[in-house]
Design an enzyme around this catalytic site. Structure first.
Site, mmCIF file in Angstrom:
data_model
loop_
_atom_site.group_PDB
_atom_site.id
_atom_site.type_symbol
_atom_site.label_atom_id
_atom_site.label_comp_id
_atom_site.label_asym_id
_atom_site.label_seq_id
_atom_site.Cartn_x
_atom_site.Cartn_y
_atom_site.Cartn_z
ATOM 1 N N ASP A 1 -1.526 -12.846 -1.382
ATOM 2 C CA ASP A 1 -2.435 -11.756 -1.770
ATOM 3 C C ASP A 1 -2.872 -10.958 -0.532
ATOM 4 O OD1 ASP A 1 -3.893 -9.995 -3.275
ATOM 5 O OD2 ASP A 1 -5.412 -11.431 -3.921
ATOM 6 N N ARG B 1 0.788 -1.253 0.000
ATOM 7 C CA ARG B 1 0.000 0.000 0.000
ATOM 8 C C ARG B 1 0.811 1.290 0.000
ATOM 9 N NH1 ARG B 1 -4.014 -2.725 -1.978
ATOM 10 N NH2 ARG B 1 -5.366 -3.819 -0.504
HETATM 11 ZN ZN LIG Z 1 -5.206 -9.934 -7.941
#
Ligand SMILES: [Zn+2]
Length: 440
Positions: free
Chosen positions: A309, A66
């Site tokens: 992820d 991020r």
């Molecule tokens: Zn993805």
């Protein structure tokens, strides 16, 4: 910096041998028979690990850190600490930041932030297309030549939908041995989609996300790569059909690798019946049959690796109506436990195979130096020590991540990461993340 010396006593290696591992100055300097007279000087920190497994440090090819731009969700520092606690010694930072990591400047910024944090290697992933917009290729060459030495390129979050752009990207990275990591999602077939298309989406009245939207892109891209002969990696495979297409491609000799996330190995779309957006994720949780096929595919090696992820979001983006909530969930601190629960405790994988799918293979795909090495004298000491016989209670308020969106809050999981070593230095001791620079 002067590193302490460590002896990990009596840990079981991936191949089942029990050894004392001596670590000095970044390296594994001795692997001796447990119980043999290992010389222990007072400057060795001794770690008793006779009930533990030691694995090469885990390598994640799919992490959303991020930063820059959404530091309210995660930063390179907080994500690095979460990774260390989960047993990781390398993370690959996805490009969907703000600004997007589509220039040498941004990938170098992320790379430097990773070095400053110092808990593990942060390898930036470069965007395939400018601004992730899918219209023109990004500065792939400049990112590859930068100090970040980018080798993986992905528009993750978005699919590279234009087949001509996908072809050009595969051709471009072929020149220097790079890889295109595709987020396989036909955008036209998934407009407004909220969860897996099936019985449950129909019952809940949520717009469905058909398996074919993923499978059609996987099929197209393995065929494209058969033509181009470059390197293709499929992010987060979620369907039985996707596994079958990849199996076909590998049998045909097409250069494709694939990943599965821990949550797709454990959870099915049944959990959406709670309407709790903690389970809202892209790609969506699929059917029980798909979960079974993903486990089998990972066991067989059709799916090469587990990738988290890890997708942190601020509380307000997850504690709202399902339709408004963001897609994604945390993954770094729970990944190894979920893999133990779904794959090891069920007898589908042994620990050697876990090391292959969570360390050796991802390091090979990413071309990451000094990661995914065999535990041997002379290797850089990137290691994780895990006690598979202990359980732990997941508490979102104790996460190292800046965000709290774990779907496992309040659940007991098997397998405690007791120690992580990054370049010979403990970043986690007795499950506590160590402050970098504390030991001089
Ligand atoms: Zn993805």
């Amino acid at each position: 910096m002067n590193f302490p010396k460590y002896i990990i006593k009596g840990a079981t290696l991936p191949n089942g041998d029990q050894r004392d591992i001596t670590i000095e100055n970044e390296l594994i300097v001795a692997l001796s028979q447990t119980g043999s007279a290992t010389p222990i000087s007072t400057d060795h920190v001794v770690i008793q690990a006779k009930d533990c497994r030691v694995l090469p440090g885990l390598v994640d090819l799919h992490t959303h850190l991020r930063e820059p731009g959404r530091e309210d969700s995660e930063t390179v520092l907080t994500g690095s600490r979460a990774g260390a606690r989960g047993g990781y010694t390398a993370l690959s930072a996805m490009a969907n930041t703000s600004p997007v990591a589509d220039t040498a400047g941004v990938v170098e910024q992320v790379f430097r932030l990773g070095q400053e944090a110092g808990y593990l290697d942060v390898f930036p992933i470069g965007a395939v297309t400018e601004g992730l917009l899918g219209l023109s290729l990004s500065e792939i060459g400049a990112m590859a030549d930068s100090i970040a030495h980018v080798r993986i390129f992905s528009d993750d979050g978005n699919c590279v939908f234009d087949p001509l752009l996908m072809r050009r990207a595969l051709e471009y990275v072929k020149k220097f041995g790079g890889v295109i990591a595709q987020h396989a999602q036909d955008p036209r077939l998934t407009i407004g989609s909220q969860m897996n298309e099936g019985e449950i989406s129909a019952r809940l009245g949520l717009k469905g996300w058909p398996a074919v939207a993923e499978e059609a892109i996987i099929a197209r891209d393995v065929l494209l790569n058969d033509h181009v002969k470059s390197r293709l990696h499929i992010c987060h495979v979620t369907t039985a059909g996707g596994v079958e297409i990849i199996r076909w491609a590998k049998q045909r000799g097409i250069n494709v690798t694939a990943e599965v996330t821990p949550h797709h190995l454990l959870l099915s779309d049944e959990v959406a019946s709670t309407y709790d957006p903690i389970f809202k994720v892209n790609p969506p949780l699929r059917s029980e049959g798909d979960v079974h096929a993903l486990r089998e595919g990972l066991a067989e090696g059709i799916i090469d690796i587990v990738a988290t992820d890890h997708a942190p979001h601020p509380t307000e983006s997850k504690e709202c109506e399902w339709q408004e909530a963001s897609f994604g969930m945390l993954g770094l601190e729970t990944a190894l436990s979920i893999v133990q629960k779904t794959m090891v405790d069920s007898g589908l994988l042994d620990w050697q195979q876990v090391a292959e799918r969570m360390s050796h293979a991802p390091a090979r795909i990413g071309g990451y130096d000094n990661q995914g090495q065999a535990i041997a004298v002379g290797s850089v000491a990137n290691l994780v020590v895990i006690d598979p016989s202990r359980n732990w209670l997941v508490d979102r308020d104790l996460t190292m991540s800046k965000a709290t969106n774990t779907p496992y809050h309040g659940h007991t999981l098997p397998g405690v990461v007791t120690h992580t070593f990054f370049k010979g230095r403990a970043t986690v001791i007795d499950s506590t993340v160590e402050k970098i620079g504390e030991v001089q």
